[in-house]
Write a protein that holds these residues in place. Structure first.
Motif, PDB file in Angstrom:
ATOM      1  N   THR A 105       0.862  -1.173   0.000  1.00  0.00           N
ATOM      2  CA  THR A 105       0.000   0.000   0.000  1.00  0.00           C
ATOM      3  C   THR A 105       0.903   1.229   0.000  1.00  0.00           C
ATOM      4  OG1 THR A 105      -0.128   0.230   2.420  1.00  0.00           O
ATOM      5  CG2 THR A 105      -1.668  -1.320   1.362  1.00  0.00           C
ATOM      6  N   PRO A 106       0.352   2.429  -0.155  1.00  0.00           N
ATOM      7  CA  PRO A 106       1.225   3.605  -0.185  1.00  0.00           C
ATOM      8  C   PRO A 106       2.133   3.737   1.035  1.00  0.00           C
ATOM      9  CG  PRO A 106      -0.940   4.187  -0.987  1.00  0.00           C
ATOM     10  CD  PRO A 106      -1.044   2.781  -0.482  1.00  0.00           C
ATOM     11  N   LYS A 155       3.499   2.300  -6.810  1.00  0.00           N
ATOM     12  CA  LYS A 155       3.084   3.697  -6.609  1.00  0.00           C
ATOM     13  C   LYS A 155       2.131   4.132  -7.716  1.00  0.00           C
ATOM     14  CE  LYS A 155       4.994   8.400  -6.339  1.00  0.00           C
ATOM     15  NZ  LYS A 155       4.423   8.890  -7.604  1.00  0.00           N
ATOM     16  N   HIS A 158      -1.192   2.637  -7.004  1.00  0.00           N
ATOM     17  CA  HIS A 158      -1.787   3.314  -5.852  1.00  0.00           C
ATOM     18  C   HIS A 158      -2.388   4.645  -6.277  1.00  0.00           C
ATOM     19  CE1 HIS A 158       1.380   0.936  -3.359  1.00  0.00           C
ATOM     20  NE2 HIS A 158       0.301   0.216  -3.591  1.00  0.00           N
ATOM     21  N   GLY A 161      -5.738   3.811  -7.694  1.00  0.00           N
ATOM     22  CA  GLY A 161      -6.670   3.487  -6.621  1.00  0.00           C
ATOM     23  C   GLY A 161      -7.667   2.399  -6.931  1.00  0.00           C
ATOM     24  N   GLY A 385      -0.019   8.710  -5.381  1.00  0.00           N
ATOM     25  CA  GLY A 385       0.274   7.321  -5.070  1.00  0.00           C
ATOM     26  C   GLY A 385       1.313   7.136  -3.989  1.00  0.00           C
TER      27      GLY A 385
END
Length: 393
Positions: A105-106, A155, A158, A161, A385
């Motif tokens: 995840t970020p 990234k 992310h 999304g 991200g």
């Protein structure tokens, strides 16, 4: 006896090329360049374009000598493997206990044993309704180092999304001697395929997208093959970023990523003939800058090899999906001459999964690499991200 002869051949090649590079002079380089230019002009006449001429001569000086070496190494490696002459020690064979899958995840990276991949669906950051990308990096890389493929492409996703991004942590099993690392791709791919059998009982199979760079591309290729053997079904899409070339030959002990490994396979070729495979084997093969081994803006094979996943990463960011438009073609020269006609198709995240053929495209030497970037371009250097901590003041 054959093994001894092959090992002797390695020594001879090393000595020959070593002596060649020691004795080479500026005069030799200039003379070779002149011969290359003369031969190219005689073969193509007035049909040459200035850009193609520059690309050809640049690659002749920077890339082709290495291609000769790699060609010999690949032949030797394949012969040694066919003789079953390499026997890694037990500690060099991938152990299921040492391999994990990371939910990235970020702001967090959480690892799950590969044999317990199904546990990821209970992680609060995993969204079962979203697509799932599982990625593997290449030789001499580590999933936990900074500035690597997993961090870069993660990234980008992310920022979108809409995707659960998972990375394969193979420990040190592809950080050892290249030939042993190559052999290990089979076992690692099989372990991931076994884990996916239970995983897709909960996560829809149609949401799965595997991708990998270099040896990582060969890992996910083996995953697709073994998953089909186990289930009779195919992974929907596998994307290869310059799949490793040396030691991988279609139909041999280590077979390369190909169109039979998934319902759709696309490959981005950026260093063909050196670090990456030289032949098209996917449903859709994108040869960036033609079938030359040195990318626009690079001066060596390492830079060129990395560009494959960097191009894809750029395409993932919102607004960049159609920045890399390619046309069905067989060579950069034909493209430059305007002899390739037909529709343009996006390379990267938006590649149509029914696409078939060999495609050529050009890129910029610096970011944005995609020549069709618009005002909506999102830079990979943007904060989108990235992990943004709230202001605690």
């Amino acid at each position: 006896m054959k093994v001894v002869q092959l090992l002797l051949a390695v020594v001879v090649i090393k000595q020959c090329f070593g002596q060649y590079y020691l004795n080479i002079t500026l005069f030799d380089i200039l003379k070779s360049a002149q011969q290359i230019a003369t031969g190219l002009a005689e073969s193509q006449g007035n049909q040459l374009t200035a850009d193609y001429y520059f690309r050809y001569t640049t690659n002749a000086v920077l890339g082709f000598p290495t291609v000769w070496t790699i060609t010999a190494v690949n032949a030797i490696c394949s012969a040694v493997l066919s003789e079953d002459a390499i026997h890694p020690s037990p500690e060099d064979i991938p152990d299921v206990e040492d391999i994990s899958i990371q939910l990235r995840t970020p702001c967090n990276v959480r690892s799950y044993p590969i044999k317990e991949l199904i546990r990821i669906v209970d992680d609060p950051d995993f969204n079962i309704t979203k697509k799932v990308v599982i990625a593997s990096s290449g030789w001499l890389t580590n999933a936990n180092t900074s500035d690597n493929m997993l961090q870069g492409i993660g990234k980008a996703y992310h920022c979108r999304g809409d995707t659960n991004f998972l990375g394969i942590d193979v420990g040190g099993y592809i950080q050892t001697l290249y030939t042993w690392s190559s052999l290990n791709t089979q076992r690692i791919g099989e372990l991931l395929a076994i884990a996916l059998v239970d995983f897709v009982e909960v996560v829809p199979l149609e949401n799965i997208h595997l991708m990998g760079h270099s040896l990582g591309a060969q890992i996910v290729g083996e995953t697709g093959r073994h998953f089909s053997r186990l289930t009779g079904k195919k992974i929907p899409r596998i994307t290869g970023f310059d799949p490793a070339g040396p030691c991988f030959n279609y139909g041999e002990r280590l077979t390369t990523l190909s169109d039979s490994d998934a319902a759709f396979v696309d490959i981005i070729h950026s260093d063909p003939g050196i670090a990456g495979q030289s032949e098209p084997t996917a449903d859709a093969d994108f040869f960036v800058g033609g079938r030359f081994p040195i990318q626009n803006g690079c001066t060596d094979a390492t830079c060129s090899h990395q560009r494959s996943w960097q191009y894809y990463m750029e395409s993932v960011y919102p607004g960049n999906e159609y920045d890399f438009l390619a046309i069905r073609c067989t060579s950069l020269l034909r493209l430059e001459q305007g002899r390739c006609v037909g529709a343009e198709y996006p390379m990267g995240i938006a590649t149509p999964t029914n696409l078939q053929g060999l495609f050529i495209l050009r890129v910029n030497p610096i970011e944005p690499f995609g020549m069709n970037a618009t005002l909506n371009y999102t830079s990979p250097l943007s904060p989108c991200g990235a992990c943004i901590f709230p202001n605690l003041n």
